[in-house]
Motif scaffolding. Sequence first.
Motif, PDB file in Angstrom:
ATOM      1  N   ARG A   1      -3.556   2.966  -1.877  1.00 43.78           N
ATOM      2  CA  ARG A   1      -4.157   1.692  -1.472  1.00 43.78           C
ATOM      3  C   ARG A   1      -4.829   0.975  -2.635  1.00 43.78           C
ATOM      4  O   ARG A   1      -4.793  -0.245  -2.729  1.00 43.78           O
TER       5      ARG A   1
ATOM      6  N   HIS B   1       3.384  -3.179   6.396  1.00 43.28           N
ATOM      7  CA  HIS B   1       2.295  -2.219   6.175  1.00 43.28           C
ATOM      8  C   HIS B   1       2.189  -1.306   7.384  1.00 43.28           C
ATOM      9  O   HIS B   1       2.968  -1.390   8.327  1.00 43.28           O
ATOM     10  N   CYS B   2       1.145  -0.444   7.380  1.00 40.62           N
ATOM     11  CA  CYS B   2       0.739   0.252   8.598  1.00 40.62           C
ATOM     12  C   CYS B   2      -0.756   0.516   8.463  1.00 40.62           C
ATOM     13  O   CYS B   2      -1.342   0.268   7.406  1.00 40.62           O
TER      14      CYS B   2
ATOM     15  N   GLU C   1       1.725   3.828   2.750  1.00 40.90           N
ATOM     16  CA  GLU C   1       2.099   3.344   4.080  1.00 40.90           C
ATOM     17  C   GLU C   1       3.625   3.318   4.156  1.00 40.90           C
ATOM     18  O   GLU C   1       4.264   2.343   3.755  1.00 40.90           O
TER      19      GLU C   1
ATOM     20  N   HIS D   1       0.900  -1.161   0.000  1.00 39.21           N
ATOM     21  CA  HIS D   1       0.000   0.000   0.000  1.00 39.21           C
ATOM     22  C   HIS D   1       0.937   1.209   0.000  1.00 39.21           C
ATOM     23  O   HIS D   1       1.634   1.475   0.986  1.00 39.21           O
TER      24      HIS D   1
HETATM   25 ZN   LIG Z   1      -1.610  -1.880   4.116  1.00 35.04          ZN
END
Ligand SMILES: [Zn+2]
Length: 371
Positions: free
Chosen positions: A91, A168-169, A42, A39
């Motif tokens: 995203r 990710h975050c 992120e 993503h």
């Molecule tokens: Zn993510």
Amino acid sequence: MQTQTHPLIAPTLGTARNLTSFHYGPGGGQKIYIQSSLHADELPGMLVSWALRRKLAALEGAGKVRGEVVIVPVANPIGLNQHFLGHLTGRFETNSAQNFNRNFYELSALIQPGIEARLTDNLDANRTAIRAAMREALDAQEPVTELESQRLALQKLSYDADVVLDLHCDWEAAMHLYTNPDLWPEVEPLACYLDAKASLLALNSVGNPFDEIHSFCWSDLRGRYGDRFPIPNGSVSVTIELRGQREVSYEYAERDAQAIIEYLTSRGVIDGTAAPLPALEFAATPLAGAEPIVAPISGVLVYRCEVGTWVDVGHEIADIVDPLTDRVVTLKSTVAGVLYARHLTRFATAGLEFARIAGAKAFRSGSLLSN
Ligand SMILES: [Zn+2]
């Protein structure tokens, strides 16, 4: 260290992108695959990859890297270039509306039913046979779009890794991770080193996200053939959520990269003695037990609880304030657990899911991930 470049399909005239992978160690032992920012908005993981590369270069120089460690710091160059009016949309792919972390090639489906004839009573031989079948299946794919070619290039780099870490975050979040329940004994030390506040377990949350595509295949094959043939967990695959989107700092990157190095040392991928294992603060919970908190009306969202804190049933999580009617609705937790993530926005639309609590009892089914 060796650098590899993987060209993607050119989406439009005059445009071309590549993935870049960095390979450390002599190979021959375990293979570790780590990517960040699938993503694309992120970014904490991209800084962790940068810190990891520095550490791995030093360790390799000292002759301490066994096996192979692959780092892909920029796993989504497509998403990184999607800027609209000053805002990065990382995203979803803007052309197809597809989530960049969904719809990976489902290896289990691709290698059946032919794999059955290649299995024996030897666990290691079965691991090798399954990986060979995966490679053949991936080589047979013919991606048409740039997005498909990106997914395929990532999977060709990672399908045979013993450990896959996808960095990710969340919007605003405590450190947490997602993995397959079959793998939890092997993942728990990583959760300890990272000081994860929630560890969410799901076999198949539906949608073929990157980490599950690696682990689910082995669990699925074991379910089909495990009574006749020994089948290992061929891939310890984990999505690590490195807190919230804004939590990009040298301090966190150093801490998180070192936690991963300690985990790799404990697995024998890096020579040396790993740091003592810290205790895990909160036990792992089923992803199907995670309670989404939903705004019943529109209004200003006022949080009353910070991420990373334990809440009991009835704990007040947030208010929704309607300044036109003077109505204030307080949303409370109906489960006990850690409030591990919440939305960035402070404006609620009716029906907005704005927070999640890691409850211990599974109650949801079907698709478990948000879009
Ligand atoms: Zn993510």
